[in-house]
Design a protein around this motif. Structure first.
Motif, PDB file in Angstrom:
ATOM      1  N   UNK A  57       1.380  -0.743 -10.323  1.00 16.45           N
ATOM      2  CA  UNK A  57       0.508  -0.039  -8.992  1.00 16.45           C
ATOM      3  C   UNK A  57       1.802   0.782  -8.789  1.00 16.45           C
ATOM      4  N   UNK A  58       2.568   0.295  -7.804  1.00 18.09           N
ATOM      5  CA  UNK A  58       3.509   1.320  -7.324  1.00 18.09           C
ATOM      6  C   UNK A  58       4.726   1.990  -8.969  1.00 18.09           C
ATOM      7  N   UNK A  59       4.677   1.837  -9.352  1.00 17.28           N
ATOM      8  CA  UNK A  59       5.769   2.745 -10.176  1.00 17.28           C
ATOM      9  C   UNK A  59       4.910   3.724 -10.840  1.00 17.28           C
ATOM     10  N   UNK A  60       3.560   3.125 -11.220  1.00 18.60           N
ATOM     11  CA  UNK A  60       2.888   4.174 -11.385  1.00 18.60           C
ATOM     12  C   UNK A  60       2.865   5.027 -10.613  1.00 18.60           C
ATOM     13  N   UNK A  61       2.364   4.926  -8.825  1.00 18.52           N
ATOM     14  CA  UNK A  61       2.294   5.938  -8.417  1.00 18.52           C
ATOM     15  C   UNK A  61       3.475   6.379  -8.523  1.00 18.52           C
ATOM     16  N   UNK A  62       4.556   5.630  -7.927  1.00 19.56           N
ATOM     17  CA  UNK A  62       5.721   6.554  -8.621  1.00 19.56           C
ATOM     18  C   UNK A  62       5.558   7.916  -9.553  1.00 19.56           C
ATOM     19  N   UNK A  63       5.170   7.264 -10.758  1.00 19.61           N
ATOM     20  CA  UNK A  63       5.431   8.223 -11.339  1.00 19.61           C
ATOM     21  C   UNK A  63       5.035   8.900 -11.508  1.00 19.61           C
ATOM     22  N   UNK A  64       3.157   9.546 -10.792  1.00 18.92           N
ATOM     23  CA  UNK A  64       2.465  10.211 -11.044  1.00 18.92           C
ATOM     24  C   UNK A  64       2.469  11.023 -10.109  1.00 18.92           C
ATOM     25  N   UNK A  65       3.315  10.653  -7.860  1.00 25.41           N
ATOM     26  CA  UNK A  65       3.854  11.502  -7.492  1.00 25.41           C
ATOM     27  C   UNK A  65       4.905  12.313  -7.974  1.00 25.41           C
ATOM     28  N   UNK A  66       5.839  11.928  -8.423  1.00 27.95           N
ATOM     29  CA  UNK A  66       7.256  12.267  -9.185  1.00 27.95           C
ATOM     30  C   UNK A  66       7.069  13.992 -10.017  1.00 27.95           C
ATOM     31  N   UNK A  67       5.626  13.651 -10.598  1.00 28.64           N
ATOM     32  CA  UNK A  67       5.156  14.580 -11.521  1.00 28.64           C
ATOM     33  C   UNK A  67       4.258  15.575 -10.891  1.00 28.64           C
TER      34      UNK A  67
END
Length: 121
Positions: A57-67
Motif C-alpha cells: 500500500x505504501x509503494x502504491x501510494x508513493x507511485x500515485x503521489x509521484x504521478x
C-alpha cells in the motif's frame, strides 16, 4: 506398526498397503507450551502478512503521489506559459491601441493641414 527396513516408512499391519504419515491417524496432544508457541506462530504470520500489505500500500501510494506530482508540475508549467502569453498579448493589444490613437491623431492633423492649404489657395 512394524518396519520393513531400518529407515523405511512404517505401515499398518491391518492394511495391506503402505500408508504415509499424513494419512495415518495419529493420536497427539498439545501442551500449554505448544499452544502458546502455536498462537505466537499465528500472530507472527499475521504480522508478516500485514507488513507485506502495508508495504504494498505504501509503494502504491508513493507511485500515485509521484504521478500526481508530475501532473501538477506539468499543469503549473503550462499555466505559467499561458499566463506569460496572456501578458504578452495584453501588452501587444496596448501597443495596437496606442498606434490606433497615433493614426487617428495623424489623420486629424493631416485633415487640418489639408484644410489649411485649401483655405490658403
Amino acid at each position: 506398526m512394524t518396519k520393513d527396513k531400518k529407515y523405511d516408512i512404517e505401515y499398518s499391519d491391518i492394511d495391506a498397503e503402505r500408508r504415509w504419515y499424513d494419512v495415518v491417524d495419529i493420536d497427539a496432544r498439545l501442551t500449554v507450551k505448544g499452544m502458546n508457541f502455536l498462537e505466537n506462530q499465528k500472530t507472527n504470520n499475521r504480522l508478516k502478512d500485514n507488513a507485506i500489505r502495508q508495504t504494498f500500500i505504501l509503494a502504491l501510494t508513493a507511485f500515485i503521489t509521484s504521478g500526481a506530482l508530475i501532473v501538477g508540475i506539468l499543469t503549473f508549467t503550462s499555466d505559467r506559459s499561458s499566463v506569460e502569453l496572456q501578458s504578452k498579448l495584453k501588452h501587444q493589444t496596448q501597443q495596437l491601441d496606442s498606434l490606433k490613437k497615433e493614426i487617428v491623431k495623424s489623420n486629424v492633423e493631416l485633415s487640418q493641414a489639408r484644410a489649411t492649404i485649401k483655405n490658403l489657395n
